[in-house]
Design an enzyme around this catalytic site. Structure first.
Site: not given
Length: 372
Positions: A257, A343, A345
């Site tokens: 990001c 993202h 994760e």
């Protein structure tokens, strides 16, 4: 329920548009850039994501609060959004894992919350006219004063916010006897990023946003990571300088990001503020290397210049966003470095992107072997 008695409140946008609603909990006023997230779940993760610092969040899901809160869903140590705008706010909740209501959770954070808003109309307005600053207040009869306060709110363009959410002191995460050591630059890092790295036999040391290459090298890391975070990437001169030095010394480097944008800037590729940004949990991305599609979680209001990236001989675009064809991932040719705008994760249901952590560890392994 008695504690959900609501009083009149308004949302005043920078372009002069006004939306009406009801204040949930204590009266008050807050300002920030108003944006929306299209996720149907994950509100606690959104509210505690440091990347949302300075933003008023509009949730498009009709019901907020109905499954309560739990410490398991925290992405940082506190609520980071400036305010919450929703349609229906539920004071009651039903979930086996929940330990608290969203109402109590947000009141502990003194967050301004406004419900009973026509969020469909508000989101449609933002989509057409773009994200902009707004003020949310229970002072419905003081519009002239609210306009003055809104005018004084700084634009997100050019705003450095990483220093507001980054750790003040370095700390470690994971098992000290892990096989690999990663130095992470905290621009607003999410807890689940650390969990994903630690679960891959990694010991992480997290450094403040303005740490130098020399300071991070004292940890003797096997690789570097630059995190997500809020605000405009261009003012982050120290992070950009760090990325350049990491690349010059051929260390493995992974960025997510804001970290992705910092790496782009370190390679001469500009960033720009998007009309709306990408904020949701079902954004389609195509991996240009494998040809596979990924359903991803995204949260960003800035992006890198695609034309400059394509023209840069040192950069290969590896992922593209299928809705608007913005750059969703890249790698630096001849360097053990890659980054993504989304993202990996975040597991919004699909876990399509978690392989990127495995690729990073494979890069670290390969670089480590070459050094022996």
């Amino acid at each position: 329920m008695a504690y959900l008695e609501k009083k009149e409140a308004i949302i005043l946008l920078e372009d002069g548009t006004i939306f009406h609603g009801k204040m949930v909990g204590p009266e008050g006023t807050t300002t920030g850039e108003i944006c929306f997230n299209t996720g149907t779940t994950g509100y606690q993760e959104i509210f505690t994501d440091p990347s949302y610092y300075g933003q008023i969040m509009v949730t498009t899901n009709a019901h907020i609060g109905n499954y309560g809160t739990t410490d398991l869903d925290l992405e940082s140590d506190s609520v980071k959004i400036s305010g919450l705008v929703c349609k229906n706010f539920s004071g009651e909740f039903s979930r086996v894992l929940a330990t608290d209501s969203l109402y109590d959770f947000l009141q502990k954070a003194n967050l301004i919350v406004i419900s009973d808003v026509d969020t469909r109309a508000l989101v449609a307005h933002i989509r057409e006219h773009g994200v902009q600053n707004a003020i949310v207040s229970s002072r419905v009869d003081q519009r002239d004063q609210l306009k003055k306060e809104l005018k004084a709110t700084p634009s997100m363009k050019g705003l450095e916010l990483a220093s507001k959410v980054s750790t003040k002191k370095s700390y470690t995460f994971g098992k000290e006897d892990a096989t690999f050591k990663i130095a992470a630059l905290d621009l607003g890092i999410k807890t689940n990023i650390l969990r994903n790295l630690a679960s891959r036999d990694v010991f992480i040391k997290v450094f403040p946003y303005n740490s130098t290459y020399e300071q991070m090298m004292e940890f003797n890391p096997d690789g570097f990571f630059i995190s997500n975070g809020p605000g405009d990437p261009e003012p982050l001169s120290e992070a950009i300088s760090l990325a350049r030095k990491v690349l010059d010394n051929n260390h493995p480097l992974f960025g997510i990001c804001l970290g992705h944008q910092v790496i782009a800037l370190a390679n001469g590729v500009d960033t720009y503020k998007m009309h709306n940004g990408h904020r949701g949990i079902n954004h389609p991305v195509k991996n240009l290397i494998t040809g596979k599609g990924e359903i991803t979680s995204q949260n960003h209001g800035f992006a890198i210049n695609k034309e400059q990236a394509e023209a840069n001989q040192d950069i290969e675009i590896t992922h593209t966003h299928l809705n608007d064809h913005t750059v969703a991932g890249m790698r630096i040719k001849g360097k053990p470095c890659f980054s993504v705008q989304y993202h990996p994760e975040a597991g919004p249901g699909p876990n399509d992107a978690t392989y990127l952590f495995d690729e990073f560890i494979d890069t670290v392994k390969s670089t480590k072997k070459q050094a022996i």
